[in-house]
Design an enzyme around this catalytic site. Structure first.
Site, PDB file in Angstrom:
ATOM      1  CG  HIS A 268     -19.414  -1.333 -23.764  1.00 36.94           C
ATOM      2  ND1 HIS A 268     -19.419  -2.339 -22.828  1.00 36.94           N
ATOM      3  CD2 HIS A 268     -19.242  -0.181 -23.089  1.00 36.94           C
ATOM      4  CE1 HIS A 268     -19.273  -1.806 -21.641  1.00 36.94           C
ATOM      5  NE2 HIS A 268     -19.180  -0.503 -21.762  1.00 36.94           N
TER       6      HIS A 268
ATOM      7  N   GLY B 251     -18.230   5.756 -23.008  1.00 33.38           N
ATOM      8  CA  GLY B 251     -19.549   5.155 -22.860  1.00 33.38           C
ATOM      9  C   GLY B 251     -20.134   5.242 -21.459  1.00 33.38           C
TER      10      GLY B 251
ATOM     11  NE  ARG C 100     -11.524   7.432 -27.116  1.00 32.12           N
ATOM     12  CZ  ARG C 100     -12.800   7.228 -26.835  1.00 32.12           C
ATOM     13  NH1 ARG C 100     -13.442   8.035 -26.065  1.00 32.12           N
ATOM     14  NH2 ARG C 100     -13.432   6.194 -27.325  1.00 32.12           N
TER      15      ARG C 100
ATOM     16  CB  SER D 152      13.735  -5.730   5.526  1.00 31.96           C
ATOM     17  OG  SER D 152      12.733  -6.036   4.597  1.00 31.96           O
TER      18      SER D 152
ATOM     19  CE  LYS E 202     -16.911  12.434 -26.416  1.00 32.76           C
ATOM     20  NZ  LYS E 202     -18.225  12.080 -25.892  1.00 32.76           N
TER      21      LYS E 202
ATOM     22  CG  MET F  96     -20.391  10.403 -17.841  1.00 36.44           C
ATOM     23  SD  MET F  96     -19.496  11.895 -17.551  1.00 36.44           S
ATOM     24  CE  MET F  96     -18.279  11.841 -18.814  1.00 36.44           C
TER      25      MET F  96
ATOM     26  CB  CYS G  90       9.913  -7.823   2.370  1.00 37.16           C
ATOM     27  SG  CYS G  90       9.971  -7.811   4.151  1.00 37.16           S
TER      28      CYS G  90
ATOM     29  CE1 TYR H 288      14.920  -5.887   0.330  1.00 38.64           C
ATOM     30  CE2 TYR H 288      17.060  -4.955   0.923  1.00 38.64           C
ATOM     31  CZ  TYR H 288      15.940  -5.713   1.255  1.00 38.64           C
ATOM     32  OH  TYR H 288      15.831  -6.274   2.484  1.00 38.64           O
TER      33      TYR H 288
ATOM     34  NE  ARG I 166     -19.779  13.721 -29.527  1.00 42.28           N
ATOM     35  CZ  ARG I 166     -18.705  13.555 -30.301  1.00 42.28           C
ATOM     36  NH1 ARG I 166     -18.294  14.540 -31.083  1.00 42.28           N
ATOM     37  NH2 ARG I 166     -18.045  12.422 -30.271  1.00 42.28           N
TER      38      ARG I 166
HETATM   39  P1  ADP Z   1     -18.900   8.508 -26.198  1.00 41.63           P
HETATM   40  O1  ADP Z   1     -18.122   9.395 -25.308  1.00 41.63           O
HETATM   41  O2  ADP Z   1     -19.728   7.545 -25.476  1.00 41.63           O
HETATM   42  O3  ADP Z   1     -18.075   7.937 -27.303  1.00 41.63           O
HETATM   43  P2  ADP Z   1     -19.894  10.426 -28.102  1.00 41.63           P
HETATM   44  O4  ADP Z   1     -20.179  11.803 -27.641  1.00 41.63           O
HETATM   45  O5  ADP Z   1     -18.606  10.252 -28.812  1.00 41.63           O
HETATM   46  O6  ADP Z   1     -20.023   9.436 -26.885  1.00 41.63           O
HETATM   47  O7  ADP Z   1     -21.114   9.997 -29.023  1.00 41.63           O
HETATM   48  C1  ADP Z   1     -21.404   8.675 -29.372  1.00 41.63           C
HETATM   49  C2  ADP Z   1     -21.511   8.550 -30.873  1.00 41.63           C
HETATM   50  O8  ADP Z   1     -22.444   9.466 -31.398  1.00 41.63           O
HETATM   51  C3  ADP Z   1     -20.218   8.844 -31.534  1.00 41.63           C
HETATM   52  O9  ADP Z   1     -19.569   7.637 -31.805  1.00 41.63           O
HETATM   53  C4  ADP Z   1     -20.544   9.569 -32.785  1.00 41.63           C
HETATM   54  O10 ADP Z   1     -20.389   8.720 -33.898  1.00 41.63           O
HETATM   55  C5  ADP Z   1     -21.997   9.936 -32.649  1.00 41.63           C
HETATM   56  N1  ADP Z   1     -22.072  11.377 -32.716  1.00 41.63           N
HETATM   57  C6  ADP Z   1     -21.839  12.254 -31.746  1.00 41.63           C
HETATM   58  N2  ADP Z   1     -21.935  13.531 -32.190  1.00 41.63           N
HETATM   59  C7  ADP Z   1     -22.232  13.438 -33.496  1.00 41.63           C
HETATM   60  C8  ADP Z   1     -22.444  14.392 -34.540  1.00 41.63           C
HETATM   61  N3  ADP Z   1     -22.340  15.698 -34.314  1.00 41.63           N
HETATM   62  N4  ADP Z   1     -22.726  13.929 -35.749  1.00 41.63           N
HETATM   63  C9  ADP Z   1     -22.812  12.616 -35.990  1.00 41.63           C
HETATM   64  N5  ADP Z   1     -22.627  11.665 -35.068  1.00 41.63           N
HETATM   65  C10 ADP Z   1     -22.341  12.065 -33.830  1.00 41.63           C
HETATM   66 MG    MG Z   2     -17.098   8.786 -28.658  1.00 40.21          MG
END
Ligand code: ADP
Ligand code: MG
Ligand code: MG
Length: 956
Positions: A513, A167, A397, A823, A89, A169, A890, A910, A158
């Site tokens: 999710h 999702g 990503r 084999s 990220k 962490m 095998c 093979y 984040r």
């Molecule tokens: P994950 O890795 O679980 O996707 P994120 O770090 O991307 O977690 O955060 C989850 C959500 O929080 C993101 O989908 C994003 O929309 C929102 N978010 C994170 N940082 C910001 C920010 N600086 N401003 C607005 N929304 C944010």
């Molecule tokens: Mg995210």
């Protein structure tokens, strides 16, 4: 063990980065302090290692010396190749900023700092971590001040690991608020509703993530106030309502720190800790992400999607992640914050609606996704927020996709000229290709439609419904197919989703999710089936008039979003044109042949249809298990004299000749390796009193004779007992019958004008002397039979390598007159090398993985060091003796991508695997050859550059 999911596109497969486990080793670009052994023990390692997931590009060097480690990076100090240090990220935020996309200002704390936190073990932030200067830069860039009520800066904290773990962490949003500051927000924005909405979100998240409090009491407060007002949606709440919620939340948790800097410290620590929460550990173990990597932490200025109707938030994919269609695709929630989309709280709108509402924002977003996809050369998953008509990019990503989408996108990108066939082939998650072999609903099948949702992850599944992830796991463990039914899923449901054949959720969109995780796992999923009423306490699922109880059967179609009552007939998707294209690439590149393990003509036909180039293992005993044959077999075994045995063998011979003729006919022109009788005779005998009585009656012997024989053949350790070629040593007439049957089957084919290529394989050999005894007997029997039939066919003889002694003496084995191939039977070889009984290992192997004693199940993926080492020894010895000996494998490993890669590297002729893994093995073999040729090309390129430089120097 289930097959693990592969995060297909964590990054372009390049090098596998190993991470140092000793304090002195420095790994490409890292000067990390790994956790000491104490904390490493907590870092549970798991099974299901899949190398693709661990393929992350090494970083460029971070800093000069460990004493001078840089722990905090601004966006302009990083780039996309720094995933190991900044997390995926963080690295991609830097890259987007570099590409001049609108990213809220941020700084990133490195993964190494996270490891430092674990190694210090104080529970506090590492002493050397200081982000004040970077925080000041954030303030300067935004013109706001952290903790200043007059013009407050709020931030998100984040998580982000080197490989994407969506999702798994924690993340805390809207940090930097207290009673005074919320008033400041009201004063600066004039928007009281927004201020209190933001504050309640913060209190809720901080209590949950940082202070580890239960979520339910907070949800109850919300539900209660909504119920009193008679509203359902967050949107219907006004400023006063949110203010009341804030008051109640503060009563539930009066201990949220009011000092913004303390909040920030708490959140950073919580993100570090979340690297080791149960679901993150489990996810890593499923996906083969090393526990030693750690997470980075991004601290970023907030962009507000929840201010008013001119705001919103969304998730988008540069192509459809479900079907692969090349069409910008996404979802959007007006007046909402990012976490609302992912959590599946409201069903979002398709992006097309945003395009109508805000054409300019849409076209800006459209141009960014195009740019990012071109730039990264892969389908992108994008998170964005719109604040008062201004677009902010929050994440990009390489997007997770279904197996079907992975194939379509790879093929399309080759057509578009973005990728070469070699690169495209290497991006295919070979392990997930069984999707194409698993059925979709037969369009002609009778079905009763009972519900409709979103086609979140394709494929079709039938199973008994269950309502909790634990139930799903428990049922799956006893071999039941289940469909997990939830309102929405959360990361706590992962193990249940993993165990289920399919997932059905009432809420949540295509990017919820449930949808994202199911696609990543290759599970079919129908999400957003809003008509579904799920009652957890009663364990019922109501769809219209239909009320289903726990364990009732339904069928879901993740390609259409439809839900059907009961089981529906399915068919395979192997004819998919793009899938065939990918198989074509693989076939043109691979050096390994792909054979199949097939015991019956039907299996052989299926495998041939899937591209098998021969039968590497035909277990002849399987021909004797059918009802009418087993009695002849049993009669043969309880015979009291050789004459009697010969008489029953004659009956068996008739069956065997016909079976062999049929399988040779199916595989006309292709090799078919028939293995002599292998299992202990005891396995064929009846065990109950009644059955023994019946057998005694059929053969006309007293019950006592049968009983004695059963008792006599009983073994303490049958897998190491009277089996394999040992049977041939003691009962040469059995081997003679089988050899003649093979020759007769081949002769019949030949006479019918076909081209039979039968081979005979001797199992469980431990010494070349066994072969010196048995091979001539086989040769004699074959020669006699062919002479009698008056035809000439070659029937090569070879041996199965499944015992350590055979491997150690492979030179003697191939030197044996008449032995033409070997084999490796890697199932038994793994069993005998590890000393793990295949049938009993299940009792402890899970604990081995939990405690870090095994990285993967050696029965599923070849153990390169131990078993592989022995195979290497055998090959070296055999090839030194007979360079052109044909070698194959095998065993289950023949269809497992990482193992196939290994066998490719050892120059096998093979691999042979079960019919439905043949296409996977073809792709894996193609990938092995492709990555080898890329490596060669890279080496040549480097050499030519060096040569040029050298020449340049000379001419100076
Ligand atoms: P994950 O890795 O679980 O996707 P994120 O770090 O991307 O977690 O955060 C989850 C959500 O929080 C993101 O989908 C994003 O929309 C929102 N978010 C994170 N940082 C910001 C920010 N600086 N401003 C607005 N929304 C944010
Ligand atoms: Mg995210
Ligand atoms: Mg065996």
């Amino acid at each position: 063990m289930g097959s693990g999911t592969v995060e297909a596109f964590v990054s372009v497969p390049s090098k596998i980065v190993s991470v140092s486990t000793t304090a002195t080793t420095t790994v490409a670009g890292r000067n990390s302090v790994p956790p000491p052994s104490g904390s490493r023990r907590k870092l549970t390692r798991g099974m299901h290692m899949k190398s693709q997931a661990t393929q992350v590009k090494p970083d460029s060097p971070a800093s000069a010396s460990p004493g001078n480690t840089k722990r905090v990076y601004l966006l302009n100090e990083g780039n996309k190749d720094m995933k190991m240090l900044l997390g995926g990220k963080g690295a991609n935020l830097c890259e987007m900023a570099k590409l001049a996309l609108p990213v809220p200002p941020a700084f990133i704390i490195t993964t190494e700092t996270c490891l430092e936190y674990f190694s210090e073990g104080t529970g506090n932030l590492p002493k050397a971590l200081n982000y004040e200067a970077e925080l000041k830069t954030l303030e300067d860039d935004t013109g706001k001040t952290f903790g200043d009520p007059k013009n407050p800066l709020l931030v998100s904290v984040r998580s982000g690991a080197p490989a994407s773990m969506p999702g798994m962490m924690d993340t805390v949003l809207n940090l930097g608020l207290n009673d005074e500051i919320v008033q400041g927000i009201i004063d600066t924005t004039g928007n009281e509703r927004f201020a209190y909405d933001t504050y309640r979100r913060f209190l809720n998240m901080y209590s949950d993530v940082v202070m580890d409090m239960d979520k339910e009491p907070f949800e109850e407060v919300l539900d209660r106030i909504k119920a009193r007002k008679g509203v359902k949606l967050d949107l219907e709440m006004d400023a006063e309502d949110w203010k009341e919620v804030v008051g109640e939340f503060k009563k539930l948790n009066p201990n949220v720190p009011t000092d913004p800097r303390e909040q920030l410290r708490g959140a950073v620590l919580a993100v570090f800790r979340s690297w080791n929460n149960d679901r993150a550990i489990r996810y890593r173990s499923y996906n083969g992400i090393p526990d030693e990597w750690g997470t980075a932490v991004s601290v970023q200025a907030m962009a507000y999607g929840n201010m008013n109707d001119g705001c919103g938030t969304g998730v988008a994919f540069s192509r459809n992640p479900s079907t692969g269609e090349n069409k910008f695709f996404g979802e959007f929630l007006p007046n909402a914050a990012g976490e609302d989309v992912v959590a599946g709280i409201r069903t979002p709108q398709p992006l097309e609606e945003m395009a109508e509402k805000w054409p300019e924002v849409y076209s800006e977003l459209f141009s960014y996704q195009e740019k990012l996809e071109k730039y990264y050369g892969d389908m992108q998953d994008i998170e964005f927020t719109v604040e008062n008509g201004r677009l902010y990019m929050l994440q990009c990503r390489n997007g997770k996709r279904t197996a079907k989408a992975a194939v379509k996108i790879a093929v399309d990108m080759v057509k578009e000229g973005t990728l070469t066939e070699t690169d495209a082939l290497l991006r295919i998650p070979a392990n997930q290709m069984d999707f194409f072999l698993h059925p979709t609903l037969d369009p002609k099948a009778k079905k009763t439609l009972i519900g409709e949702g979103l086609p979140a992850s394709p494929g079709a599944a039938t199973g008994k419904i269950v309502f909790t992830p634990d139930d799903a796991e428990a049922m799956a463990n006893v071999g039941e197919d289940v469909i997990l039914v939830r309102k929405e899923t959360t990361p706590e449901d992962i193990h249940g989703m993993k165990s289920a054949q399919g997932v059905l959720t009432a809420l949540g969109g295509m990017t919820s999710h449930a949808a994202v995780v199911a696609r990543g796992m290759g599970r079919c999923c129908v999400s957003g089936c809003t008509a579904a009423e799920v009652n957890f306490s009663a364990k019922t699922l109501t769809l219209g008039d239909v009320v289903l109880k726990e364990h009732d059967v339904i069928t879901i179609d993740g390609s259409t979003g439809e839900v059907y009552l009961g089981a529906v007939d399915r068919r395979s998707a192997t004819e998919d044109v793009d899938f065939q294209t990918v198989l074509g690439w693989a076939d043109s590149m691979r050096k390994l042949k792909v054979f199949t393990n097939a015991d019956t003509p039907e299996q052989a036909a299926t495998a041939r249809g899937l591209g098998a180039q021969g039968v590497g293992l035909c277990r002849s005993e399987h021909m004797f298990f059918e009802p009418e044959r087993i009695s002849a077999m049993r009669a043969m075994i309880v015979s009291e004299s050789k004459e009697e045995r010969l008489e029953h063998l004659a009956t068996l011979s008739k069956f065997q000749r016909k079976d062999i003729e049929e399988i040779l006919t199916e595989m006309d022109g292709l090799p078919v390796t028939i293995r002599l009788l292998d299992p202990p005779l005891h396995e064929f005998l009846p065990h109950s009193e009644d059955e023994m009585k019946a057998l005694a009656d059929t053969v006309g012997k007293p019950l006592s004779v049968v009983k004695d024989r059963v008792a006599q053949l009983q073994e303490v350790n049958p897998m190491l007992g009277f089996r394999g070629c040992r049977l041939s040593v003691v009962y040469p007439e059995i081997t003679e019958m089988q050899a003649k049957a093979v020759a007769a089957g081949a002769a019949m084919c030949k006479k019918a004008g076909r081209n039979p290529k039968a081979e005979i394989m001797v199992p469980v050999v431990s010494t070349a002397r066994e072969l010196r005894l048995i091979v001539p007997r086989i040769q004699k029997a074959v020669a006699e039979e062919l002479e009698e039939a008056g035809v000439k066919v070659e029937i090569p003889i070879g041996t199965m390598m499944e015992l350590p002694r055979a491997c150690q003496t492979a030179d003697d084995i191939v030197a044996t007159e008449g032995v033409e191939f070997m084999s490796f039977g890697t199932n038994d070889l793994t069993q005998s090398v590890w000393g793990f009984s295949r049938d009993d290992a299940i009792k402890f192997i899970g604990r081995y993985s939990e405690q870090g004693l095994l990285d993967f199940d050696p029965f599923a993926r070849v153990d390169e060091k131990g078993v592989g080492g022995l195979i290497r020894t055998a090959l070296d010895k055999a090839r030194a003796q007979q360079p052109d000996t044909k070698v194959g494998i095998c065993g289950e490993h023949g269809g497992e991508p990482d193992s196939v890669q290994f066998f490719h590297s050892l120059d096998f002729d093979y691999v042979s695997c079960s019919p439905f893994r043949v296409p996977i093995a073809r792709i894996a073999a193609g990938q092995a050859a492709a990555s080898e040729s890329l490596k060669k090309a890279e080496k040549l390129y480097r050499e030519s550059i060096t040569n040029l430089k050298r020449k340049g120097k000379k001419s100076d």
